[in-house]
Write a protein that holds these residues in place. Structure first.
Motif, mmCIF file in Angstrom:
data_model
loop_
_atom_site.group_PDB
_atom_site.id
_atom_site.type_symbol
_atom_site.label_atom_id
_atom_site.label_comp_id
_atom_site.label_asym_id
_atom_site.label_seq_id
_atom_site.Cartn_x
_atom_site.Cartn_y
_atom_site.Cartn_z
ATOM 1 N N PHE A 1 0.849 -1.180 0.000
ATOM 2 C CA PHE A 1 0.000 0.000 0.000
ATOM 3 C C PHE A 1 0.898 1.248 0.000
ATOM 4 C CE2 PHE A 1 -1.647 3.516 2.536
ATOM 5 C CZ PHE A 1 -2.730 3.867 1.746
ATOM 6 N N GLY A 2 0.525 2.248 -0.805
ATOM 7 C CA GLY A 2 1.198 3.544 -0.750
ATOM 8 C C GLY A 2 2.578 3.544 -1.375
ATOM 9 N N TYR A 3 2.681 2.932 -2.551
ATOM 10 C CA TYR A 3 3.990 2.881 -3.222
ATOM 11 C C TYR A 3 4.591 4.269 -3.370
ATOM 12 C CZ TYR A 3 7.325 2.155 -7.050
ATOM 13 O OH TYR A 3 8.439 2.150 -7.822
ATOM 14 N N THR A 4 3.787 5.205 -3.915
ATOM 15 C CA THR A 4 4.311 6.559 -4.151
ATOM 16 C C THR A 4 4.728 7.212 -2.845
ATOM 17 O OG1 THR A 4 2.699 6.630 -5.913
ATOM 18 C CG2 THR A 4 3.828 8.675 -5.397
ATOM 19 N N ALA A 5 3.881 7.061 -1.824
ATOM 20 C CA ALA A 5 4.216 7.660 -0.530
ATOM 21 C C ALA A 5 5.515 7.073 0.008
ATOM 22 C CB ALA A 5 3.078 7.420 0.455
ATOM 23 N N LEU A 6 5.707 5.765 -0.178
ATOM 24 C CA LEU A 6 6.922 5.126 0.326
ATOM 25 C C LEU A 6 8.153 5.637 -0.421
ATOM 26 C CD1 LEU A 6 5.664 1.494 0.903
ATOM 27 C CD2 LEU A 6 6.666 2.985 2.621
ATOM 28 N N VAL A 7 8.022 5.791 -1.741
ATOM 29 C CA VAL A 7 9.170 6.299 -2.501
ATOM 30 C C VAL A 7 9.489 7.726 -2.055
ATOM 31 C CG1 VAL A 7 9.982 6.961 -4.784
ATOM 32 C CG2 VAL A 7 8.735 4.819 -4.479
ATOM 33 N N LEU A 8 8.436 8.542 -1.921
ATOM 34 C CA LEU A 8 8.684 9.926 -1.501
ATOM 35 C C LEU A 8 9.293 9.949 -0.096
ATOM 36 C CD1 LEU A 8 5.512 11.709 -2.894
ATOM 37 C CD2 LEU A 8 7.851 11.813 -3.760
ATOM 38 N N ALA A 9 8.841 9.045 0.765
ATOM 39 C CA ALA A 9 9.406 8.997 2.120
ATOM 40 C C ALA A 9 10.889 8.636 2.063
ATOM 41 C CB ALA A 9 8.645 7.978 2.968
ATOM 42 N N LEU A 10 11.239 7.688 1.181
ATOM 43 C CA LEU A 10 12.656 7.319 1.038
ATOM 44 C C LEU A 10 13.477 8.522 0.601
ATOM 45 C CD1 LEU A 10 12.480 3.890 -0.832
ATOM 46 C CD2 LEU A 10 13.400 4.285 1.431
ATOM 47 N N VAL A 11 12.967 9.222 -0.417
ATOM 48 C CA VAL A 11 13.731 10.352 -0.943
ATOM 49 C C VAL A 11 13.819 11.463 0.114
ATOM 50 C CG1 VAL A 11 13.806 12.099 -2.750
ATOM 51 C CG2 VAL A 11 13.107 9.766 -3.300
ATOM 52 N N ALA A 12 12.688 11.707 0.798
ATOM 53 C CA ALA A 12 12.694 12.743 1.833
ATOM 54 C C ALA A 12 13.687 12.389 2.933
ATOM 55 C CB ALA A 12 11.291 12.888 2.423
ATOM 56 N N THR A 13 13.712 11.120 3.338
ATOM 57 C CA THR A 13 14.668 10.703 4.365
ATOM 58 C C THR A 13 16.089 10.921 3.869
ATOM 59 O OG1 THR A 13 13.067 9.021 5.001
ATOM 60 C CG2 THR A 13 15.268 8.809 5.913
ATOM 61 N N GLY A 14 16.309 10.609 2.580
ATOM 62 C CA GLY A 14 17.639 10.801 2.010
ATOM 63 C C GLY A 14 18.103 12.241 2.113
ATOM 64 N N PHE A 15 17.185 13.178 1.888
ATOM 65 C CA PHE A 15 17.585 14.587 2.000
ATOM 66 C C PHE A 15 17.714 15.009 3.458
ATOM 67 C CE2 PHE A 15 16.224 14.865 -2.449
ATOM 68 C CZ PHE A 15 17.267 15.614 -2.961
ATOM 69 N N LEU A 16 16.663 14.708 4.243
ATOM 70 C CA LEU A 16 16.678 15.152 5.641
ATOM 71 C C LEU A 16 17.862 14.564 6.407
ATOM 72 C CD1 LEU A 16 12.907 14.976 6.650
ATOM 73 C CD2 LEU A 16 14.345 17.006 6.572
ATOM 74 N N GLY A 17 18.256 13.352 6.019
ATOM 75 C CA GLY A 17 19.343 12.680 6.720
ATOM 76 C C GLY A 17 20.634 13.497 6.763
ATOM 77 N N PHE A 18 20.760 14.426 5.833
ATOM 78 C CA PHE A 18 21.970 15.251 5.815
ATOM 79 C C PHE A 18 21.826 16.499 6.680
ATOM 80 C CE2 PHE A 18 22.796 12.650 2.129
ATOM 81 C CZ PHE A 18 24.159 12.432 2.236
ATOM 82 N N GLY A 19 20.647 16.707 7.241
ATOM 83 C CA GLY A 19 20.445 17.933 8.016
ATOM 84 C C GLY A 19 20.334 17.692 9.497
ATOM 85 N N LEU A 20 20.862 16.591 9.972
ATOM 86 C CA LEU A 20 20.646 16.241 11.377
ATOM 87 C C LEU A 20 21.929 16.113 12.166
ATOM 88 C CD1 LEU A 20 18.347 13.150 10.797
ATOM 89 C CD2 LEU A 20 17.673 15.517 10.769
ATOM 90 N N TRP A 21 23.081 16.245 11.504
ATOM 91 C CA TRP A 21 24.278 15.735 12.164
ATOM 92 C C TRP A 21 24.588 16.443 13.469
ATOM 93 C CZ3 TRP A 21 24.859 19.513 8.476
ATOM 94 C CH2 TRP A 21 25.763 20.521 8.728
ATOM 95 N N VAL A 22 24.140 17.697 13.611
ATOM 96 C CA VAL A 22 24.521 18.425 14.829
ATOM 97 C C VAL A 22 23.846 17.846 16.071
ATOM 98 C CG1 VAL A 22 24.437 20.699 15.926
ATOM 99 C CG2 VAL A 22 25.182 20.493 13.588
ATOM 100 N N HIS A 23 22.781 17.030 15.893
ATOM 101 C CA HIS A 23 22.193 16.475 17.122
ATOM 102 C C HIS A 23 23.128 15.479 17.813
ATOM 103 C CE1 HIS A 23 19.781 13.087 14.921
ATOM 104 N NE2 HIS A 23 20.898 12.627 15.382
ATOM 105 N N HIS A 24 24.247 15.152 17.190
ATOM 106 C CA HIS A 24 25.275 14.391 17.904
ATOM 107 C C HIS A 24 26.192 15.317 18.690
ATOM 108 C CE1 HIS A 24 24.458 10.563 15.769
ATOM 109 N NE2 HIS A 24 24.073 11.377 14.818
ATOM 110 N N MET A 25 25.982 16.616 18.535
ATOM 111 C CA MET A 25 26.936 17.589 19.103
ATOM 112 C C MET A 25 26.243 18.626 19.976
ATOM 113 S SD MET A 25 29.012 18.146 15.552
ATOM 114 C CE MET A 25 30.081 19.416 16.199
#
Lengths: 407, 643
Positions: free
Chosen positions: B299-323
């Motif tokens: 269910f929700g193929y398009t939503a899943l693909v968009l979620a993957l891509v969104a995670t791929g982008f957002l994943g680069f904007g979080l690193w400071v939470h380790h600091m």
């Protein structure tokens, strides 16, 4: 209270002073804290037990797993263990400072909201797993095409779910910002400044005063007047460390080449424990410090006593000990104010016997522990910067007598 | 036609060529030569993928043993089973091995094996580079473990913060081995990422337009792009560290104008996307397993693909939470709080889509689905504790405590290892031609699930009541004793689960039920060929008409013909619509990737000891690369005859 400090002594602690006696004498209130905090911990939502989802897995194929009872027993054991934790002198769940209090409040809020979300997910998963079994009337086959109306309903569900998720994280973000702001605002009222310099593997603590000769240094202990916000200036001499006294506040790193600051305030008297929270090498595990919150007048008295130079040795044994101290390797690293020992490599020992612990919280202070530490520091804290100073038994006893007099 | 000399009779794979004949000719063209030489020069993506999987699992087991050693040490207060020096090496090796030598490589391994099959092509793009990447990865892992056995294993944490890992506070070569291992594995990872990207974008079966790519392949595509952007940061920083240590630069030395925090920024700019590099392929496993066992399309193929891509982008904007504890400006921290919270939205969408698939499906509770259910139960909890960590105030308390240890094990074991085990049960018949035992699988899952939760749930509480990470020992009386003992007990149960798994694999390899082409009734193309697949993957390249080809074309897939059977040839298609574009030759087996990898190994290991290794080591490397890229004469045969 002794139960809190049963760190095994490597040497005959029996001959030493009761490490806790001094604390009771100074009006420690730790046993009362216990009573104060118990109900609070119970009031909050309990953490989910380990394997909170086992119910789901069981439903999946309950006939296959006879061990669900064992899992249940283990969950109960875990819960009991949680309850026995109750209260700690190094616990973020037992705040005694306003900062730690705000953070703990925020934590319980997050836990309540997120536990509810988790419960919803688990229920959905459980229902999703068992629901279709009631629809046996569906035609058999390897796969089927989804029905349009169901698909539309699920799509609406997805939209609602996404909006709900966004609303929840937005709300939580708002609360997080608000608490962050509050904590920053608390920091603007600091009345006292302490400078903490972290070194491998101990804490140098300097009490600053506008009048230069009213500044003094101590090691591995911070004493605070109750209710007074204290600015802690954080520096590191060698590698990165992190200053963390969970009962008072979250942690702040000490970084070579940078100066950080944090503000702590203790609302209740008591003794708390802090520990280095950034891996700093060999003895990162044994880099603790004692934080003692005391009434203002007692704090001032302590401060005056710390300002004074070391007590002169009073008997022959201690005088001999001072001679040994000043003519052996000890003097290469340590300071004893009022004597010629003025090296700043190791902790200032001017009032070492008045401290709660030795070797950065590794052992409670007692004459016996101190003897063991001086005789073989590498056995108690392997890798420590303190070398074995080859003292004879007699010299060791003299040095002990001298140091134990440095109240 | 058998009377004629087959090697001179050139032919395309055409419908009129008999099935058996095509098969035999393709086998002649694509088979890896026999013998040791053939084994060493293989460029078959399935062989390389299998090697990757087995090697990564060996590292998983080794790192698991280290974890058990740590749990034994921490089972009670003031234990002296391990010295602080040994403990520090062990936890460093555990983290380093799990992250660099197991988690990322094993996900890439599955991509190497499965992506070409799932997109319906004969080989991975750049197969020699693929072979090279495996040898480099193997060399890096072996180097690190040999160093550890020789007591020069790294002891500064898998994150190797400076100045602790710098020349002043880590004399000797321990930190250098760590830094060079990073270089090895990142070279391998970047190579694989490029292969996957090209394979997915250019080699898909005709008709597999972007909206019909299996979600596993989407996950691997997004992951590969993340690898391309994230890994250079850690390679740069580890190279700077080596230079600081070897030739006296001062990138990280505050006394000379360097900055200790620069390391953390560079490391976490890689380190946080790394989590998604591990997690996104695992979501691909889940999205492959769920529809098969729920017996309905996802269910929700398009939503899943968009979620993957969104995670791929957002994943680069979080690193400071380790600091958050390093004293960076509060306004900046707030941004990273918001970004870290925001990633809950795509993750939540994914969870919903999976639940909905299960909800509307008619699930069959085979072992792969059990692991997926375990994944949801555990990963969601880890994700929720991640929301707590995104908050600056809460993080300031639990950062670098056992709470974080609990959190990332929930996310990484729950989010990646559970789906991975599910994936192994799922694809084992495709890899080997035999099924794993379902009964042992249920035991494996049960022990793993229960053991995991008993081992890691108490750590949340331990962190909250003050236990910091990376301590080799702790005093009694702080309330940590019982929970640590419980955790150790859980670790033992977890290990028992792994043992059951190993036994299952061992037994099933020889005695498992023989699997047919599509034992689970799945919908994706890898099930359209034999189990295990032949060297050329598909006799004819399939044509895809929908997102679930094997369900939609129940009577057999349409195929295209026209590829040469006498030479290794692939069909390239357009990026968006996968319309056939051109036939492309694919390289023959070659020993040069192995020789080049050996030259790289000499250069990298030598440069731990002397900077001159870079100069002299480049000579054998140049020889290797010249041999590898020596121009080959174009196929001298004329355009083949179509029968």
């Amino acid at each position: 209270m002794t139960a809190r400090l049963p760190i095994p002594s490597p040497c005959s602690a029996g001959r030493g002073r009761d490490p806790c006696g001094a604390w009771e004498g100074e009006g420690s209130v730790i046993p009362r804290n216990l009573a104060l905090t118990l109900p609070r911990l119970r009031r909050g939502p309990l953490p989910l037990p380990p394997g909170a989802g086992e119910g789901v897995a069981r439903s999946a194929s309950s006939r296959q797993w006879p061990w669900h009872r064992a899992a249940l027993v283990l969950c109960l054991f875990a819960l009991t263990a949680c309850e026995r934790v109750q209260h700690g002198i190094q616990s973020a769940l037992d705040p005694v400072g306003q900062q730690a209090g705000r953070i703990a409040g925020l934590w319980w809020l997050f836990l309540a909201v997120l536990a509810a979300v988790y419960a919803v997910v688990l229920v959905l998963l459980l229902v999703a797993a068992i629901r279709p079994r009631r629809r046996r009337r569906l035609p058999p086959g390897p796969a089927f095409r989804p029905e349009e109306p169901i698909e539309r309903r699920l799509t609406r569900g997805l939209t609602a779910w996404a909006v709900g998720t966004a609303a929840i994280v937005l709300t939580l973000t708002g609360f997080s910002y608000a608490v962050d702001r509050d904590i920053l605002a608390l920091g603007h009222r600091a009345e006292l400044t302490i400078e903490v310099t972290a070194k491998q593997w101990w804490w140098q603590v300097r009490y600053d005063d506008p009048v230069p000769n009213r500044s003094f240094e101590t090691a591995n202990e911070i004493r605070l007047p109750v209710g007074v916000p204290v600015r802690v200036v954080l520096k590191a001499q060698d590698v990165i460390h992190s200053f963390w006294v969970p009962n008072l506040h979250g942690k702040t790193d000490l970084i070579p080449g940078r100066v950080n600051e944090t503000v702590i305030v203790a609302d209740r008297e008591g003794r708390y424990r802090g520990q280095c929270a950034e891996f700093c090498g060999f003895q990162h595990a044994n880099m603790a410090l004692d934080v003692v919150a005391m009434p203002r007048d007692q704090f001032e008295a302590w401060r005056e006593s710390q300002l004074a130079p070391a007590v002169a040795p009073s008997d022959e044994r201690s005088r001999e000990g001072q001679r040994v101290f000043l003519t052996s390797a000890c003097v290469m690293c340590h300071t004893v104010r009022g004597t010629t020992a003025a090296s700043r490599v190791g902790p200032d020992l001017t009032h070492v016997a008045a401290r709660p612990s030795i070797a950065a919280g590794t052992l409670p202070y007692s004459k016996g522990n101190l003897a063991g530490w001086i005789a073989d520091p590498q056995r108690i804290k392997p890798g420590s910067q303190m070398p074995v100073v080859g003292l004879s038994a007699d010299q060791l006893q003299s040095v002990l007598a001298y140091l134990d007099g440095l109240k | 036609m058998s009377a004629r000399d087959a090697s001179r009779f050139i032919r395309r794979d055409g419908p009129s060529l008999g099935e058996a004949e095509t098969h035999a000719r393709l086998e002649r063209t694509w088979a890896t030569p026999p013998g040791l030489w053939g084994w060493l020069s293989s460029v078959d993506h399935k062989q390389v993928g299998r090697r990757y999987i087995v090697t990564a699992f060996v590292f998983f087991l080794l790192a698991g043993l280290l974890a058990l050693a740590m749990r034994m040490q921490l089972a009670g207060p003031n234990q002296t089973l391990l010295t602080p020096d040994r403990y520090n090496q062990i936890f460093t090796m555990h983290g380093t091995t799990m992250m660099f030598l197991f988690a990322v490589p094993v996900m890439e391994a599955f991509a190497i094996y499965l992506v070409p099959l799932m997109v319906g092509t004969r080989a991975i793009a750049f197969p020699r580079l693929n072979a090279f990447s495996y040898w480099v990865y193997l060399a890096g892992g072996v180097m690190l473990w040999v160093a550890f056995i020789l007591n020069v294993g790294p002891d500064v944490g898998w994150f190797s913060y400076v100045p602790l890992s710098g020349p002043q506070f880590s004399p000797g070569k321990r930190a250098d081995f760590w830094a060079q291992m990073v270089t090895f594995t990142e070279v391998a990872a970047l190579a694989v990422a490029v292969e996957i990207i090209v394979t997915v974008l250019k080699q898909r079966a005709p008709g597999m337009s972007l909206n019909r790519i299996p979600l596993f392949v989407w996950g691997q595509l997004v992951t590969s792009f993340m690898v391309v952007f994230a890994m250079p940061a850690v390679m740069v920083s580890s190279s700077m560290l080596i230079m600081d240590r070897l030739i006296g630069t001062h990138f990280f030395n505050p006394a000379e104008g360097g900055d200790a925090l620069l390391w953390q920024h560079l490391f976490w700019f890689f380190g946080h996307p790394e989590v998604y590099i591990i997690f996104l392929p695992a979501t691909g496993f889940v999205s492959s397993i769920l529809p098969t066992f729920a017996r309905r399309p996802i269910f929700g193929y398009t939503a899943l693909v968009l979620a993957l891509v969104a995670t791929g982008f957002l994943g680069f904007g979080l690193w400071v939470h380790h600091m958050f504890a390093t004293g960076l400006p509060h306004l900046g921290n707030s941004f990273y709080t918001a970004a870290s919270m925001a990633i809950a939205i795509p993750s939540g969408i994914q969870i919903f889509c999976w639940l909905a698939t299960l909800w509307d499906g008619r699930p069959r509770f085979a072992t792969p689905l059990l692991f997926v259910i375990g994944f949801i139960v555990i990963f969601v909890l880890g994700g929720l504790s991640g929301i707590m960590l995104a908050s600056v105030p809460i993080d300031s308390q639990v950062h670098d405590t056992y709470f974080v240890v609990a959190h990332f094990h929930y996310v990484l074991i729950g989010g990646a290892v559970f789906p991975l085990f599910g994936a192994i049960y799922y694809w084992f018949p495709k890899f080997t031609g035999r099924m794993l035992s379902e009964r042992a699988g249920a035991w494996n899952f049960g022990l793993f699930f229960v053991g995991f939760n008993i081992a890691f749930f108490p750590m949340h509480i331990l962190g909250l009541i003050g236990m910091p990470r990376r301590v080799y020992s702790y005093p009694a009386g702080l309330g940590w004793d019982d929970l640590n003992l419980l955790s150790t007990a859980g670790a033992v149960i977890l290990a028992a689960g792994v043992l059951v798994f190993l036994g299952n694999v061992w037994h099933s390899l020889k005695h498992g039920l023989v699997a047919d082409d599509n034992p689970w009734g799945a919908a994706t193309l890898e099930w359209a060929t034999a189990s295990p697949p032949p060297s050329f993957n598909f006799v004819h390249i399939p044509v895809v008409t929908g997102s679930n080809p094997l369900w939609e074309e129940a009577d057999g897939l349409p195929v295209v013909s026209g590829l040469r059977v006498d030479q290794r040839e692939l069909l390239l298609t357009s990026v968006v619509d996968a319309a056939p574009e051109v036939r492309e030759p694919s390289p023959e087996p070659s020993i040069w990737p192995l020789l080049s990898a050996l030259a790289v190994t000499i250069l990298f290991i030598g440069s731990i000891f002397t900077p001159w290794a870079v100069v002299w080591g480049s000579i054998p490397l140049a020889v290797g690369l010249i041999g590898w890229f020596w121009p080959k004469s174009a196929p001298d045969t004329p355009e083949p005859v179509i029968e």
